[in-house]
Write an enzyme that holds these catalytic residues in place. Sequence first.
Site, PDB file in Angstrom:
ATOM      1  N   CYS A 144       0.794  -1.233   0.000  1.00  0.00           N
ATOM      2  CA  CYS A 144       0.000   0.000   0.000  1.00  0.00           C
ATOM      3  C   CYS A 144       0.830   1.289   0.000  1.00  0.00           C
ATOM      4  O   CYS A 144       0.513   2.190  -0.778  1.00  0.00           O
ATOM      5  CB  CYS A 144      -1.008   0.019   1.136  1.00  0.00           C
ATOM      6  SG  CYS A 144      -1.032  -1.417   2.165  1.00  0.00           S
TER       7      CYS A 144
ATOM      8  N   ARG B  36       8.093  -9.761   5.999  1.00  0.00           N
ATOM      9  CA  ARG B  36       7.715  -9.329   7.343  1.00  0.00           C
ATOM     10  C   ARG B  36       8.552 -10.094   8.342  1.00  0.00           C
ATOM     11  O   ARG B  36       8.763 -11.299   8.182  1.00  0.00           O
ATOM     12  CB  ARG B  36       6.235  -9.599   7.603  1.00  0.00           C
ATOM     13  CG  ARG B  36       5.363  -8.762   6.711  1.00  0.00           C
ATOM     14  CD  ARG B  36       3.897  -8.993   6.966  1.00  0.00           C
ATOM     15  NE  ARG B  36       3.153  -8.375   5.874  1.00  0.00           N
ATOM     16  CZ  ARG B  36       1.875  -8.608   5.613  1.00  0.00           C
ATOM     17  NH1 ARG B  36       1.196  -9.434   6.383  1.00  0.00           N
ATOM     18  NH2 ARG B  36       1.277  -8.011   4.601  1.00  0.00           N
TER      19      ARG B  36
ATOM     20  N   HIS C 298      -8.224  -1.517   0.021  1.00  0.00           N
ATOM     21  CA  HIS C 298      -7.233  -2.603  -0.029  1.00  0.00           C
ATOM     22  C   HIS C 298      -8.026  -3.879  -0.240  1.00  0.00           C
ATOM     23  O   HIS C 298      -9.019  -4.087   0.448  1.00  0.00           O
ATOM     24  CB  HIS C 298      -6.507  -2.799   1.304  1.00  0.00           C
ATOM     25  CG  HIS C 298      -5.877  -1.590   1.877  1.00  0.00           C
ATOM     26  ND1 HIS C 298      -4.523  -1.458   2.012  1.00  0.00           N
ATOM     27  CD2 HIS C 298      -6.413  -0.463   2.408  1.00  0.00           C
ATOM     28  CE1 HIS C 298      -4.248  -0.308   2.591  1.00  0.00           C
ATOM     29  NE2 HIS C 298      -5.377   0.320   2.847  1.00  0.00           N
TER      30      HIS C 298
HETATM   31 ZN   LIG Z   1      -2.942  -2.690   1.321  1.00  0.00          ZN
END
Ligand SMILES: [Zn+2]
Length: 651
Positions: free
Chosen positions: A345, A374, A524
């Site tokens: 994003c 991550r 999203h």
């Molecule tokens: Zn996103």
Amino acid sequence: MGEINVTFEDGATERLPAGITAREALLAHARNGGGNRKQVERAIAARVANGDASAAVVDLGRPLVGDCRVATVAPDSTDGLDVIRHSSAHLMAQAVKRLFPETEITIGPVIENGFYYDFKRPGGFVAEDLPRIEETMRAIVKEDLPVRREEVAKDEAIRRFRAMGEHYKVEIIEGIPEPIVSLYHQGEFVDLCRGPHVPSTGRIPAFRLTSLAGAYWRGDARNEQLQRIYGTAWASVKDLEAYLARVEEAKQRDHRRIGQALDLFSLHPIAPGSPFFHPKGAVVYNLLVQFVRALYARYGYSEVITPLVYKTELYKTSGHYELFKDDMFLLTVEEEEYGVKPMNCPGHCYLYGIGKHSYRDLPIRYADFSRLHRFEPSGTLAGLTRVRSMSQDDAHIYCTPEQLDDELDRFIAMTREVYSAFAFSTDRMSVTLQTRPEKFLGRVELWDAAERALQRALEKAGFVVTPLPGQGAFYGPKIGFDFRDVLERTWTLATVQIDCAMPERFGLRYVTPEGTEATPVMIHRAVLGTLERFIAILLEHTAGKLPLWLAPVQVRVLPVSEKVAEYAAAVADACRTAGLRAEADLRNEKLGYKVREAQLAKVPVIAVVGEREAGAGTVAPRSATPGQEAVPLAEFVARTAAEARVPGGAA
Ligand SMILES: [Zn+2]
Ligand SMILES: [Zn+2]
């Protein structure tokens, strides 16, 4: 003593002597024609509510002191199972103390499907101790010892546990602020406990000790090491056996096991949580991407390719640096801090902000299969379900507020299409709506409007929605599509989220028909979610039998003898020419052996060819129905190729 008003499940109220136990009150009501005596006798505990206090589950032997409402707790209810499981923990601790009196007991809580107890025993337990402990537990059940609650002053409790040499219990009691604590007795065993418990040890229906593990006192690695014994407990032997069968089935279906057997992927300490996809695994992976790409073409998405590593300035703007930094891989380059992107994003918002946009350009739908990283602690990593390196069928939509409803409808339509391609039936799907949490970014008006839009879209699509208040992400409310697999486990797959914060933080704009500037709405969304995790779920749900279009090897041709090897190779060739992933097994092995191997490799179409087939130019497929009639080669190839087409292309 006076009398109290006791109200029962049927709504009737009776005057009963104060101090009567919950069980006696329930029985008295049954005798007077209210309630059901069998239900009372089956009950494992009682639910009691005093005045406007919320109901608490208590022992059946608990005295009722004021006006209250009383109900039974059935053994197979959620509360009932908790009581059985915690009582099983006490039972196990008692058995351990009988067998190994030098053991010190610590805590024994209820967990999902079972319980554990942490012990300190000089020399420690070994796996072989578990059957012995279980045997003693069964003996104590047979003794049917009454379970008795006692309330004592804290000092008295400390004195008693100190005398027993139970130092961990002493430490726990010293930390309790109340002056009175409750103890539970059964036979010679006593434990500090809030309860509630079953009325006697004979009321614990079914249990099994499952494993032994290391633990630390108070869960802190700096403290003394303890040993934890895990167990499972159920309301009946039948339920216990069903559970153990589910666990065994889950082991058989474990995607790590299937991934190895089918040579799809592997994980190695050189890159924790970052899977290596082998050639066959890469076929599955790329087909998922190809499938989603075909849908993108029809649903109006534009694929973009964006950087993997950004200066952390980007994440400061997006808010991730503040709220997600601990989950990111950071590095310093030329004395500047960079971060490997954990999600797409921020990069997509930056990309949107580069150009100038008019309302005529909207909606803009950026799709991105980029690799994401991550940081997950190494102890939590598990196969493909908890990874550090992943990719998603991720996209971000920028639209006007007027376009929002239409975008949500399109997303739901696309989600439905995806699930039908995997034959996920609607009765296995459920939908949740997660709304504003306590800590959130963005304005409340935006949140309210976004939540209403999501609600509208779900109603229109005819979904029954489970609301999850306060469980949205910090930047916006969310819809989750949950899938229940064959093992009755629930996984959230598709998600759609309206962002109430990022467009404003990035200063994103579009020019309205009136010539003014406005902030676009940002969505999203992902349908498969993380590809790694989706593959894991699919492998476990199907036990490795992937749909034909997704199978790494779709057709294996097996010659009956060496004489027809050439014809078998020609059949495989014809399949490959038609775009099928096909191979011929020309090894000098028995046919039965080759068939078994192809079945173990989960090859969906097995084609056997003998002299008769070679002579007639036919194939005898052994896919779904064994003994199927031979069909001409060209027909076999055309039919299989049609069935194997990647779904999602133009209708
Ligand atoms: Zn996103
Ligand atoms: Zn307890």
